[in-house]
Motif scaffolding. Sequence first.
Motif: not given
Length: 422
Positions: A173, A177, A181, A221-222, A225, A228-229, A239, A244, A283
């Motif tokens: 993940d 990500l 990015s 966006d990065a 995410e 969230r991770t 989550e 995705p 992914r």
Amino acid sequence: MALTAAVAALTAVLALTRLGHGEAPDLLGWALLAVAVVPLAWRLVHPLLVLGLMTVSVGPYHALDYAHAAAVPASVVAVYSVAVVGPRLRTVAAGGGVIATAVGIMLLVSPEGGLAMFQTAGWVLVVLVFGETMRIQRNYVAAVTERAERAERTREEEAARAVAEERLRIARDLHDLLAHSITLIGVQTSVASHVLIADPDRLDRPALAQALDGIAATCRDARIELRRTLEVLRAGEPEQGPPPGPAGLPDLVRAAGAAGARVRWSGEPVPPLSAAVGAAVHRIVQESLTNAVRHAGAGVAVELEVAVREREVVVSVADGGGGEPQEGDGGFGIVGMRERARSVGGTVTAGPRADGPGWVVRAVLPLGDGPGGEPGVGTGPDRPDRPDRPDRPVGGGPSGGAAAGGGAGEHGRGPTGDGAGS
């Protein structure tokens, strides 16, 4: 040894006090008692041999009418040892042999003595039953203990395996990500630098603003995410937000186009898939687009196809080549795609195109179950109609860039497909 010493002491006391019937043993009597008692030290190693020595010594001892009670302790311990060591068939045979031998010896001396020995032989059966019961109990306890230890080892192994799988998932993940990015930001920064240096007197302000806006959007966006991770890792909570999936493919294509790629995709919506398969599709497309733009160079042409069949979904990402090959820089992109595919029972192949220059990644994933446990939708007659939409090129910025794919990948141009990458 302690039990043997105790039996020897008790035997001597019973012989000297002449408890019960019989005469005090002389030298021969003591020798016969010694042959019956001393081997008890090895009763658990050679139980049958010890029982045999006891039998051939105690039989004549009783026949010579020595103090009968003195031979009882050694006889009981020898018989018990055979039963407690087992197995059961040997125990039964040994018990029958002891009784038959003792009665036979006494019959040779006198019929009355043989009959009396037979009548008192019930103690042998009692001792055998007791020893067999103890053997069964010990075996049961040992089996329970062994099962408990095996279960504990299994739990520890499962826990270690779960930790390893979770670490691998987190690594994938973060790779998807951060590498994606960082690649996008790097390419868009190159675009801005090119606009500033190429012709400073005629500054292309819209192109520069577009590149900077792309960098800001990618960072935003990065950050979302990544937060969230990290929240999931810190609190162990589910989550937040949708995972995705195929619904995010248009965003990936637009981001790739903004970075300079020319992605050709029909844009047809993908029917509902299970969460795991949908995340794998997202992914894999993300990683493949990033690799294509990173390694094929500016303005790369990419053909994207996501086809849902009756029992599987096929993802194909092929680029037109260009740029300098990136071989063997130890990336994890293709490895990560293959791990994601294997996690849902699918496969990923990657390598040079057979129909011309460039690279192709192809994933075949089983449909599994759709959301909510409903069967996945295939291409059969029950599949809902979708409006036909002609293929259209997307993107084509002023300079080469990175795709909106999962991290700069190992899209090396080597012959094995496991070459360069992030």
